[in-house]
Motif scaffolding. Structure first.
Motif, PDB file in Angstrom:
ATOM      1  N   PRO A 141       5.499  18.765 -35.630  1.00  0.00           N
ATOM      2  CA  PRO A 141       5.721  17.707 -34.642  1.00  0.00           C
ATOM      3  C   PRO A 141       7.195  17.320 -34.543  1.00  0.00           C
ATOM      4  CG  PRO A 141       4.742  16.803 -36.626  1.00  0.00           C
ATOM      5  CD  PRO A 141       4.739  18.288 -36.802  1.00  0.00           C
ATOM      6  N   PHE A 142       7.620  17.024 -33.338  1.00  0.00           N
ATOM      7  CA  PHE A 142       8.960  16.508 -33.101  1.00  0.00           C
ATOM      8  C   PHE A 142       8.877  14.987 -33.111  1.00  0.00           C
ATOM      9  CE2 PHE A 142      12.147  14.866 -30.076  1.00  0.00           C
ATOM     10  CZ  PHE A 142      13.296  15.299 -30.702  1.00  0.00           C
ATOM     11  N   VAL A 143       9.523  14.366 -34.076  1.00  0.00           N
ATOM     12  CA  VAL A 143       9.436  12.923 -34.286  1.00  0.00           C
ATOM     13  C   VAL A 143      10.765  12.293 -33.900  1.00  0.00           C
ATOM     14  CG1 VAL A 143       9.021  11.082 -35.948  1.00  0.00           C
ATOM     15  CG2 VAL A 143       7.774  13.246 -36.147  1.00  0.00           C
ATOM     16  N   ARG A 144      10.688  11.317 -33.013  1.00  0.00           N
ATOM     17  CA  ARG A 144      11.887  10.553 -32.639  1.00  0.00           C
ATOM     18  C   ARG A 144      12.073   9.438 -33.655  1.00  0.00           C
ATOM     19  NH1 ARG A 144      16.130   8.645 -31.911  1.00  0.00           N
ATOM     20  NH2 ARG A 144      16.994   7.752 -30.002  1.00  0.00           N
ATOM     21  N   ASP A 145      13.080   9.587 -34.501  1.00  0.00           N
ATOM     22  CA  ASP A 145      13.351   8.657 -35.593  1.00  0.00           C
ATOM     23  C   ASP A 145      14.590   7.853 -35.240  1.00  0.00           C
ATOM     24  OD1 ASP A 145      13.708   7.277 -37.910  1.00  0.00           O
ATOM     25  OD2 ASP A 145      13.812   9.016 -39.234  1.00  0.00           O
ATOM     26  N   TYR A 146      14.392   6.586 -34.904  1.00  0.00           N
ATOM     27  CA  TYR A 146      15.508   5.747 -34.482  1.00  0.00           C
ATOM     28  C   TYR A 146      16.401   5.342 -35.645  1.00  0.00           C
ATOM     29  CZ  TYR A 146      13.456   5.359 -29.854  1.00  0.00           C
ATOM     30  OH  TYR A 146      12.964   5.651 -28.609  1.00  0.00           O
ATOM     31  N   ARG A 147      15.877   5.323 -36.851  1.00  0.00           N
ATOM     32  CA  ARG A 147      16.714   4.983 -37.999  1.00  0.00           C
ATOM     33  C   ARG A 147      17.693   6.114 -38.324  1.00  0.00           C
ATOM     34  NH1 ARG A 147      14.489   1.059 -41.400  1.00  0.00           N
ATOM     35  NH2 ARG A 147      16.426   1.285 -42.579  1.00  0.00           N
ATOM     36  N   THR A 148      17.290   7.341 -38.057  1.00  0.00           N
ATOM     37  CA  THR A 148      18.142   8.498 -38.333  1.00  0.00           C
ATOM     38  C   THR A 148      19.038   8.837 -37.150  1.00  0.00           C
ATOM     39  OG1 THR A 148      16.457   9.393 -39.813  1.00  0.00           O
ATOM     40  CG2 THR A 148      18.158  10.909 -39.049  1.00  0.00           C
ATOM     41  N   ILE A 149      18.474   8.845 -35.951  1.00  0.00           N
ATOM     42  CA  ILE A 149      19.220   9.137 -34.726  1.00  0.00           C
ATOM     43  C   ILE A 149      19.069   7.927 -33.814  1.00  0.00           C
ATOM     44  CG2 ILE A 149      19.498  10.705 -32.771  1.00  0.00           C
ATOM     45  CD1 ILE A 149      18.275  12.896 -34.431  1.00  0.00           C
ATOM     46  N   PRO A 150      19.991   6.980 -33.884  1.00  0.00           N
ATOM     47  CA  PRO A 150      19.789   5.715 -33.168  1.00  0.00           C
ATOM     48  C   PRO A 150      19.827   5.826 -31.652  1.00  0.00           C
ATOM     49  CG  PRO A 150      21.957   5.792 -34.183  1.00  0.00           C
ATOM     50  CD  PRO A 150      21.221   6.992 -34.677  1.00  0.00           C
ATOM     51  N   HIS A 151      20.669   6.695 -31.106  1.00  0.00           N
ATOM     52  CA  HIS A 151      20.842   6.773 -29.656  1.00  0.00           C
ATOM     53  C   HIS A 151      20.621   8.213 -29.205  1.00  0.00           C
ATOM     54  CE1 HIS A 151      22.495   2.884 -30.434  1.00  0.00           C
ATOM     55  NE2 HIS A 151      23.611   3.365 -30.985  1.00  0.00           N
ATOM     56  N   GLN A 152      20.085   8.358 -27.998  1.00  0.00           N
ATOM     57  CA  GLN A 152      19.746   9.704 -27.522  1.00  0.00           C
ATOM     58  C   GLN A 152      19.979   9.810 -26.020  1.00  0.00           C
ATOM     59  OE1 GLN A 152      16.389  12.224 -29.121  1.00  0.00           O
ATOM     60  NE2 GLN A 152      15.454  11.602 -27.200  1.00  0.00           N
ATOM     61  N   LEU A 153      20.362  11.012 -25.597  1.00  0.00           N
ATOM     62  CA  LEU A 153      20.533  11.353 -24.188  1.00  0.00           C
ATOM     63  C   LEU A 153      19.462  12.362 -23.798  1.00  0.00           C
ATOM     64  CD1 LEU A 153      22.150  11.391 -21.512  1.00  0.00           C
ATOM     65  CD2 LEU A 153      23.553  13.218 -22.494  1.00  0.00           C
ATOM     66  N   THR A 154      18.711  12.056 -22.749  1.00  0.00           N
ATOM     67  CA  THR A 154      17.637  12.926 -22.274  1.00  0.00           C
ATOM     68  C   THR A 154      17.924  13.296 -20.835  1.00  0.00           C
ATOM     69  OG1 THR A 154      16.037  11.843 -23.729  1.00  0.00           O
ATOM     70  CG2 THR A 154      15.159  13.171 -21.931  1.00  0.00           C
ATOM     71  N   LEU A 155      18.075  14.595 -20.573  1.00  0.00           N
ATOM     72  CA  LEU A 155      18.361  15.088 -19.232  1.00  0.00           C
ATOM     73  C   LEU A 155      17.204  15.936 -18.732  1.00  0.00           C
ATOM     74  CD1 LEU A 155      22.130  16.134 -19.356  1.00  0.00           C
ATOM     75  CD2 LEU A 155      21.131  13.961 -18.656  1.00  0.00           C
TER      76      LEU A 155
END
Length: 458
Positions: free
Chosen positions: A172-186
Motif C-alpha cells: 500500500p502507498f501510505v500518505r504520511d504527513y508526519r514524514t512528508i508534510p507537503h505534497q504536489l499532485t499533478l
C-alpha cells in the motif's frame, strides 16, 4: 468410434477447465493466482533455483572446505554455489523469498537480474529490497495488481497516515504527513487526480484533524465534503482572506511553543526547531491540512491589482510550506500544470513540496515539473501512462525513490457520505469560523464513532 467418443468425453471437461482458468486469469487475477499461479510458480522456483541463479550470474565459487568435501564424498565436479535460499512465503498477490548473499555480492547484483528472474519463474514482476546487510528479499508479484486495484482489507492506519493507493509491488502507498508534510499532485483532466484527493479527504475525515480547502473552481471539487471542512474558499478573493488567517494561526502556535519551552518571544520563527508534537496532549493544537485544488488559479492575474493580490497569496503559501510543519499545518497542492511560467514564487513554492505524485499529463514538460528535479528516470514512466488507466500515477519524494501507484475507485457520493458521517469531528477553531461552509441540516440518528484511517476498497 469408441475411441473418438472417449476422447470427446474426456476433452469436454478439460476444455471447460481450461476455459475457466483463462476466464479467472483475465477477470479474477487474485483467484487464479491462489489456485493455479501460486503452485506453478512454487514448483518452478524449487526445481530450477540453482540453474536460474547460475544463468543470472548470481552463483559464487564454493569455499575450499566445501569443495574438498564434495570431492571426497561424491567425486562429482564442484559447481558454483547459489545464494542460500530461505522459506518461500506465499501472499495473496505473489511470493516472498529471502536470499543470503555470498561474500562479494551486493543487492544491486540481484536487482540487475530481476527481469531474468521474472521470466524464468513465470511471474508478473520481481522486486528486490534489502532486509539487512547480506540479506535481500525478493518480492514476486504474480499478476498486475494495478489493473484492478483492491486495497488489503486488514490494513491498519495511524494518526496522520492515510493509505490511498496500491503500489506496483503490491504494497500500500501510505500518505504520511508526519514524514512528508507537503505534497504536489499533478494530473490532466480525467487522470484520476480527483479520485486521489477523495481518498485523502475521506481518510483524514475519520481522524481528529481540521480540513481546509481552497477550490477556485467555485467549489465543485471540495464542496461535496463541506460537512467535514473547517474552512472553504471557492474563489481567489476568499483565498486571499483565508491564507492570512492560516499564517496568523501558525504564528500563534509558534508563540505557544516558545512559551512552553522558554524561548524568548523575540526569537525569529526560522530559528525554532521544535514543533507542536513536543507539547502536552491537552495543550497541543489540532493539526490542519490545507487542500489547494487547481493552484494555477491563484497565480493567474488580469490587472495590476490582481498581481498584488497574487504576490501576497503566493508569499503566504510559501510561508506555510516553509514553516507550517512545525506548527502542525500541512499542504496538499494540486493542479494540472505547475512551473516557473506560472509567475513569481512558483519555483520557490514547488521546492518546499517534498512529496510528488504525477498522474497522466498532457506534455513531457508537466512531468518534468513534478519529477524532473527529484527522479529524472521517473519522467518517462509518467509520460507512458495511458488514458485508459485513470488513477495510475508515479509517486516519489526527495529521497529519489519512485514507484507506480494506482488509486481504487471511490464514488463522489460515497466520499460525501463518509464526510457527513464524520461531521462531529470538525474541530472548533475560532479563527476559521468565518470560512466554515454552510451545510444544510440533515437528520442523523447518532454520531458515528471516531475511527482511525482505514483503506477504502473498490
Amino acid at each position: 468410434m469408441t475411441e473418438l467418443s472417449t476422447l470427446l468425453e474426456v476433452g469436454g471437461p478439460v476444455a471447460a477447465l481450461g476455459g475457466g482458468a483463462a476466464y479467472a486469469r483475465a477477470q479474477h487475477s487474485g483467484v487464479y493466482w491462489s489456485t493455479v499461479g501460486l503452485p506453478l510458480s512454487t514448483v518452478r522456483i524449487l526445481s530450477s533455483y540453482s540453474s536460474v541463479m547460475e544463468a543470472c550470474g548470481l552463483t559464487m565459487a564454493p569455499s575450499r572446505l566445501r569443495a574438498l568435501a564434495v570431492k571426497a564424498t561424491t567425486r562429482r565436479e564442484v559447481r558454483p554455489v547459489p545464494p542460500r535460499r530461505g522459506l518461500i512465503r506465499p501472499t495473496s498477490t505473489g511470493l516472498r523469498l529471502r536470499l543470503r548473499l555470498a561474500p562479494g555480492q551486493e543487492p544491486a547484483d540481484v536487482a540487475a537480474s530481476a527481469e531474468r528472474l521474472r521470466h524464468a519463474w513465470g511471474v508478473h514482476a520481481v522486486y528486490v529490497t534489502t532486509v539487512k546487510p547480506g540479506v535481500v528479499e525478493l518480492r514476486l508479484v504474480g499478476f498486475d495488481v494495478l489493473r484492478r486495484v483492491r486495497m488489503p482489507r486488514k490494513l491498519t492506519g495511524d494518526f496522520l497516515k492515510v493509505p490511498v493507493a496500491m503500489r506496483e509491488d503490491a504494497t500500500p502507498f501510505v500518505r504520511d504527513y508526519r514524514t512528508i508534510p507537503h505534497q504536489l499532485t499533478l494530473g490532466a483532466t480525467l487522470s484520476g487526480k480527483s479520485m486521489y484527493l477523495r481518498h485523502l479527504i475521506t481518510g483524514l475525515a475519520r481522524q481528529p484533524v481540521a480540513l481546509v480547502g481552497i477550490d477556485c473552481k467555485r467549489g465543485v471539487e471540495l464542496a461535496p465534503f463541506a460537512s467535514r471542512l473547517s474552512g472553504l474558499a471557492t474563489d481567489p478573493d476568499q483565498a486571499a482572506e483565508l491564507l492570512p488567517v492560516l499564517v496568523q494561526t501558525m504564528e500563534h502556535r509558534y508563540d505557544l511553543i516558545r512559551a512552553r519551552e522558554g524561548i524568548a518571544p523575540g526569537t525569529p520563527n526560522e530559528e525554532i526547531t521544535s514543533d507542536i508534537w513536543g507539547l502536552p496532549e491537552k495543550q497541543r493544537p489540532v493539526p490542519i491540512v490545507l487542500f489547494v485544488d487547481e493552484v494555477a488559479e491563484l497565480f493567474l492575474v488580469a490587472s495590476r491589482k490582481d498581481e498584488e493580490r497574487r504576490d501576497e497569496m503566493v508569499t503566504q503559501l510559501i510561508r506555510l510550506a516553509q514553516l507550517g510543519r512545525a506548527a502542525g499545518i500541512y499542504l496538499e497542492v494540486c493542479g494540472q500544470r505547475f512551473g516557473a511560467e506560472l509567475g513569481k514564487g512558483a519555483t520557490m513554492l514547488r521546492a518546499q513540496l517534498t512529496g510528488r505524485v504525477c498522474h497522466r499529463v498532457n506534455d513531457e514538460a508537466s512531468a518534468k515539473m513534478a519529477l524532473g528535479d527529484i527522479a529524472p528516470e521517473a519522467v518517462s514512466a509518467a509520460c507512458a501512462i495511458a488514458p485508459e488507466r485513470p488513477g495510475l500515477a508515479v509517486a516519489d519524494d526527495t529521497s529519489g525513490g519512485w514507484s507506480r501507484i494506482r488509486t481504487p475507485y471511490l464514488s463522489l457520493s460515497d466520499a460525501a457520505e463518509i464526510c457527513q458521517e464524520m461531521d462531529h469531528l470538525v474541530p472548533d477553531l475560532a479563527a476559521l469560523r468565518p470560512f466554515q461552509p454552510d451545510v444544510p441540516a440533515q437528520p442523523v440518528d447518532s454520531p458515528a464513532p471516531v475511527m482511525r484511517p482505514r483503506p477504502v476498497t473498490d
